[in-house]
Design a protein around this motif. Structure first.
Motif, PDB file in Angstrom:
ATOM      1  N   GLN A  71     -70.389 -33.002 -10.113  1.00  0.00           N
ATOM      2  CA  GLN A  71     -71.390 -32.037 -10.157  1.00  0.00           C
ATOM      3  C   GLN A  71     -72.062 -32.049  -8.856  1.00  0.00           C
ATOM      4  OE1 GLN A  71     -72.622 -30.247 -12.608  1.00  0.00           O
ATOM      5  NE2 GLN A  71     -71.098 -31.064 -13.880  1.00  0.00           N
ATOM      6  N   LYS A 124     -69.613 -29.916  -6.423  1.00  0.00           N
ATOM      7  CA  LYS A 124     -69.759 -28.491  -7.108  1.00  0.00           C
ATOM      8  C   LYS A 124     -70.864 -27.749  -6.424  1.00  0.00           C
ATOM      9  CE  LYS A 124     -69.667 -25.928 -11.509  1.00  0.00           C
ATOM     10  NZ  LYS A 124     -69.760 -26.104 -12.866  1.00  0.00           N
ATOM     11  N   GLN A 125     -72.139 -28.650  -6.465  1.00  0.00           N
ATOM     12  CA  GLN A 125     -73.298 -27.831  -6.047  1.00  0.00           C
ATOM     13  C   GLN A 125     -73.202 -27.969  -4.660  1.00  0.00           C
ATOM     14  OE1 GLN A 125     -75.594 -26.961  -7.971  1.00  0.00           O
ATOM     15  NE2 GLN A 125     -77.009 -26.287  -6.238  1.00  0.00           N
ATOM     16  N   LEU A 162     -79.075 -33.632  -3.793  1.00  0.00           N
ATOM     17  CA  LEU A 162     -78.341 -33.391  -2.382  1.00  0.00           C
ATOM     18  C   LEU A 162     -79.346 -33.890  -1.263  1.00  0.00           C
ATOM     19  CD1 LEU A 162     -77.244 -29.822  -3.117  1.00  0.00           C
ATOM     20  CD2 LEU A 162     -75.851 -31.901  -3.530  1.00  0.00           C
ATOM     21  N   ASP A 220     -82.682 -29.484  -4.423  1.00  0.00           N
ATOM     22  CA  ASP A 220     -81.875 -30.379  -5.208  1.00  0.00           C
ATOM     23  C   ASP A 220     -82.208 -31.705  -4.816  1.00  0.00           C
ATOM     24  OD1 ASP A 220     -80.342 -31.545  -6.980  1.00  0.00           O
ATOM     25  OD2 ASP A 220     -78.820 -30.183  -6.897  1.00  0.00           O
ATOM     26  N   LYS A 260     -71.257 -24.835  -3.654  1.00  0.00           N
ATOM     27  CA  LYS A 260     -72.219 -23.533  -3.518  1.00  0.00           C
ATOM     28  C   LYS A 260     -73.284 -23.388  -2.285  1.00  0.00           C
ATOM     29  CE  LYS A 260     -72.643 -23.429  -8.611  1.00  0.00           C
ATOM     30  NZ  LYS A 260     -73.452 -23.573  -9.840  1.00  0.00           N
TER      31      LYS A 260
END
Length: 119
Positions: free
Chosen positions: A64, A67-68, A31, A28, A71
């Motif tokens: 967002q 949230k990622q 990130l 990502d 995970k």
């Protein structure tokens, strides 16, 4: 400083280096571009608050990203565990560093006061 505090500070420092390395290996792009400003481990080093630089990221995108990060946090913890050979890695809690905004605003206010005093 007690030996426990020294160990905690050392863990903070190591994690401040390892987490960006781990993030840079993720797929990502959002990130991979994050900057870790501070890591603070809990007293038993079972949890760690990881503060990120919010510069250029709006509130919706921050949510967002958090949230990622939730995970992928297990993968990041595994990376740090393997890199340092620790028995146990702290559980990461990611947060955006609001302190930077406050410092920036204070600097702007001081500059404005100085400008007014010089008039």
């Amino acid at each position: 400083m007690t030996p426990e505090e020294i160990k905690r500070k050392r863990a903070d420092s190591i994690l401040r280096e390892l987490i960006p390395e781990a993030l840079s290996q993720l797929g990502d792009e959002r990130l991979r571009g994050l900057t870790v400003t501070e890591v603070i481990c809990s007293k038993g080093r079972s949890d760690a608050d990881v503060y990120l630089d919010p510069t250029g990221i709006d509130e919706a995108e921050q949510q967002q990203i958090l949230k990622q990060l939730r995970k992928v946090s297990k993968g990041l913890e595994a990376y740090c565990l393997k890199a340092e050979g620790w028995f146990k890695s702290p559980k990461f809690h990611f947060k955006f560093d609001k302190e930077l905004d406050r410092v920036k605003r204070m600097d702007e206010l001081f500059a404005q006061i100085e400008k007014e005093l010089n008039k």
